[in-house]
Design an enzyme around this catalytic site. Structure first.
Site, short mmCIF file in Angstrom:
data_model
loop_
_atom_site.label_atom_id
_atom_site.label_comp_id
_atom_site.label_asym_id
_atom_site.label_seq_id
_atom_site.Cartn_x
_atom_site.Cartn_y
_atom_site.Cartn_z
CD1 TRP A 1 -3.09 8.32 4.44
CD2 TRP A 1 -3.48 6.51 5.72
NE1 TRP A 1 -3.74 8.68 5.80
CE2 TRP A 1 -3.95 7.77 6.50
CE3 TRP A 1 -3.67 5.28 6.39
CZ2 TRP A 1 -4.22 7.55 7.88
CZ3 TRP A 1 -3.99 5.22 7.64
CH2 TRP A 1 -4.35 6.21 8.32
CB SER B 1 -0.93 -0.07 1.21
OG SER B 1 -0.10 0.18 2.58
CB CYS B 2 1.97 3.98 -1.56
SG CYS B 2 0.89 3.85 -3.17
CG LEU B 3 -1.11 9.43 -0.53
CD1 LEU B 3 -1.54 9.71 0.88
CD2 LEU B 3 -0.61 10.76 -1.06
#
Length: 159
Positions: A144, A115-117
């Site tokens: 996120w 996952s990331c932003l």
């Protein structure tokens, strides 16, 4: 998916040389379609990720920079390995990985979710992990941003 053709069976046999070759050709097409379809399915939805985290059957790796996590927060249960460090981290020996990331190093057969932003860096991490032989990898495309939005909404609703 249904594959249709307008050639009669005898023409297929003529093209492929025999009935066995024609059947092999059809099986090969089916296998290719299956491989393509399973390769395309790399995204995990919010609800799928919540369920996977509850089951504890995945390692969730957040590939944002540490300052982003400090400033904005993180998905509970995730570990932080910045995108530029993913390749090196997945090749570390288990002792060094445990020391640096405070988690057991995943094996190549473990289920990884990145996952990331908002899904851009996590998709790159999937490519890196797959190149290193980690074939059970997916990414949370919503990242996120989506997670925080859903979590806030659930808290407002009292769930």
């Amino acid at each position: 998916m249904v594959l249709q053709h307008s050639l009669p069976w005898t023409t297929c046999q003529t093209i492929f040389g025999s009935e066995e070759a024609a059947l092999w050709g059809l099986k090969s097409i089916k296998r290719s379609c299956h491989n393509f379809c399973t390769a395309v399915r790399q995204d995990v939805t919010y609800m799928e990720l919540k369920n996977l985290l509850k089951s504890k059957k995945i390692m969730l790796i957040d590939v944002r920079e540490p300052w982003e996590i400090r400033e904005y927060g993180k998905i509970p249960g995730s570990i932080n390995i910045p995108l530029d460090d993913v390749g090196e981290a997945l090749q570390m020996n288990p002792k060094d990985f445990k020391e640096k990331y405070k988690e057991v190093k995943p094996s190549k057969s473990d289920n990884l979710v990145f996952s990331c932003l908002a899904g851009v860096r996590s998709k790159k991490a999937v490519v890196t992990a797959k190149a290193l032989g980690f074939n059970s990898t997916q990414h949370y495309a919503g990242g996120w941003k989506e997670w925080a939005t859903y979590e806030l909404s659930e808290k407002k609703q009292g769930n």
